[in-house]
Motif scaffolding. Structure first.
Motif, mmCIF file in Angstrom:
data_model
loop_
_atom_site.group_PDB
_atom_site.id
_atom_site.type_symbol
_atom_site.label_atom_id
_atom_site.label_comp_id
_atom_site.label_asym_id
_atom_site.label_seq_id
_atom_site.Cartn_x
_atom_site.Cartn_y
_atom_site.Cartn_z
ATOM 1 N N UNK A 168 0.850 -1.190 0.000
ATOM 2 C CA UNK A 168 0.000 0.000 0.000
ATOM 3 C C UNK A 168 0.891 1.246 0.000
ATOM 4 N N UNK A 169 0.501 2.222 -0.803
ATOM 5 C CA UNK A 169 1.131 3.540 -0.745
ATOM 6 C C UNK A 169 0.173 4.462 0.001
ATOM 7 N N UNK A 170 0.660 5.049 1.106
ATOM 8 C CA UNK A 170 -0.196 5.845 1.992
ATOM 9 C C UNK A 170 0.205 7.311 1.922
ATOM 10 N N UNK A 171 -0.767 8.148 1.591
ATOM 11 C CA UNK A 171 -0.569 9.605 1.568
ATOM 12 C C UNK A 171 -0.880 10.146 2.954
ATOM 13 N N UNK A 172 0.095 10.811 3.566
ATOM 14 C CA UNK A 172 -0.044 11.342 4.924
ATOM 15 C C UNK A 172 0.134 12.851 4.897
ATOM 16 N N UNK A 173 -0.805 13.565 5.516
ATOM 17 C CA UNK A 173 -0.730 15.024 5.506
ATOM 18 C C UNK A 173 -1.444 15.579 6.731
ATOM 19 N N UNK A 174 -0.761 16.435 7.481
ATOM 20 C CA UNK A 174 -1.375 17.071 8.638
ATOM 21 C C UNK A 174 -1.823 18.488 8.372
ATOM 22 N N UNK A 175 -1.507 19.003 7.186
ATOM 23 C CA UNK A 175 -1.865 20.376 6.853
ATOM 24 C C UNK A 175 -3.214 20.428 6.130
ATOM 25 N N UNK A 176 -3.809 21.594 6.125
ATOM 26 C CA UNK A 176 -5.087 21.805 5.452
ATOM 27 C C UNK A 176 -4.882 21.909 3.949
ATOM 28 N N UNK A 177 -5.957 21.756 3.151
ATOM 29 C CA UNK A 177 -5.842 21.936 1.699
ATOM 30 C C UNK A 177 -5.308 23.317 1.330
#
Length: 360
Positions: A130-139
């Motif tokens: 699995x490739x997981x996109x991780x982001x804690x910032x807003x769009x």
């Protein structure tokens, strides 16, 4: 013994050539040229050797291997924190790209993906991976990169509709019904902020708000340094804390909200609509700027509450039944992802990724 006719010999030679070429292509496709494309191993040689033993058998369902492909440099070093910090067992976490072909999941922190995608893996993704996109910032604060639209299987961030949601905080049941004891307060309204841009809605609101009420301000935006040790104690000393988000986006409710809640201070929030916050906690535990027609009206209301202890204490009735657990950004994300991958082995796809995050 009869000899093979010439035309059949030619056919056999051609067939052999085709088969040889086919197996050569497979070799080149799946061969792991780590000396030319992978970064140098981050862990020590001994740790790498131990890790090879852990993940050598892909049939071992007790261990999930996670490769951190794009990651802040300051996070390098010991990575296997899931057991010690979060009681999540069986997670092997590494930044050593030699483990690419063995990893159950590869995590990509959005802020560290190059706009042209040049720092993404060049090898084909193994079918089990699995490739997981991780982001804690807003769009609003995340650059949209068109070329990654169809790369990921899973998403993990604060959004409630993320495949692996990890908010900035959660409410959990309290140990027992206990009377809330209000911490000592010597300030009315406080704000700690470093990221200061005049175009932000919170800056515009604050510039009008401060005309009508005294606000104790800290952080680099105001030239007043606050150490990590002083951070929570400063918030605790205030009756109200300005939990103003740097952008107004769906579900984007950060530590600016959870920190004051956790230490017995009332958050005054500017961010997504009130109902979004009420998905987290009851509506009388915080104050939303949208409930007031102007910054002056809000200031007048806080001045009133600051003089009326009975009214003020009503904001903490929820503390008899719940407490706040703050989430450790990135480190806890990884462990929750590990736990998810242990339970979900099925193949998964992610469609309309950009539309989901930047347009929804």
């Amino acid at each position: 013994m009869s000899s093979i006719p010439g035309h059949r010999k030619l056919h056999l030679v051609l067939l052999g050539t085709i088969l040889l070429g086919y197996f050569a292509c497979l070799f080149l496709l799946y061969y792991d040229p780590s000396t030319s494309w992978a970064l140098s191993p981050v862990n020590s040689r001994q740790q790498t050797e131990q890790s090879n033993d852990i993940v050598s058998n892909r049939s071992n369902d007790d261990v999930i291997t996670l490769l951190m492909w794009t990651w802040p440099s300051e996070k390098r070093g010991e990575l296997n924190w899931c057991s010690s910090r979060f009681n999540i067992e069986g997670c092997f976490i590494t930044q050593d790209r030699n483990f690419y072909n063995k990893a159950d999941g590869v995590i990509f922190l959005h802020q560290y993906i190059y706009k042209n995608g040049s720092n993404l893996p060049k090898l084909r993704r193994p079918v089990f991976q699995k490739w997981i996109w991780l982001n804690g910032e807003s769009p609003t604060r995340s650059v949209r990169i068109p070329m990654i639209e169809n790369l990921f299987n899973l998403t993990s961030n604060y959004r409630q509709d993320s495949k692996i949601p990890v908010p900035y905080g959660v409410l959990v049941p309290a140990d027992g019904k206990e009377e809330f004891v209000l911490p000592r307060k010597n300030k009315l309204v406080c704000w700690i902020v470093s990221n200061w841009k005049p175009i932000y809605a919170r800056v515009k609101y604050f510039n009008e708000f401060k005309k009508h009420i005294k606000v104790d301000t800290y952080g680099s935006a105001f030239g007043v340094h606050i150490s990590r040790k002083e951070y929570l104690s400063t918030i605790t000393s205030c009756k109200f804390y300005l939990g103003f988000e740097n952008s107004i986006d769906r579900d984007y409710i950060t530590e600016k909200f959870y920190n004051p809640l956790s230490v017995g201070t009332v958050p005054v929030v500017l961010g997504p609509p009130r109902h979004n916050y009420e998905n987290v906690i009851q509506g009388d535990a915080f104050i939303h700027v949208d409930d007031f027609s102007s910054p002056k009206e809000l200031a007048d209301h806080l001045l009133l509450l600051g003089k009326n202890e009975e009214m003020y204490l009503r904001f903490f009735e929820w503390k008899r039944y719940f407490k706040v657990r703050r989430i450790f950004f990135l480190t806890e994300h990884v462990c929750v992802i590990c736990e998810y991958l242990r339970k979900h082995k099925e193949y998964q796809t992610l469609s309309k990724f950009g539309e989901w995050y930047w347009e929804n």
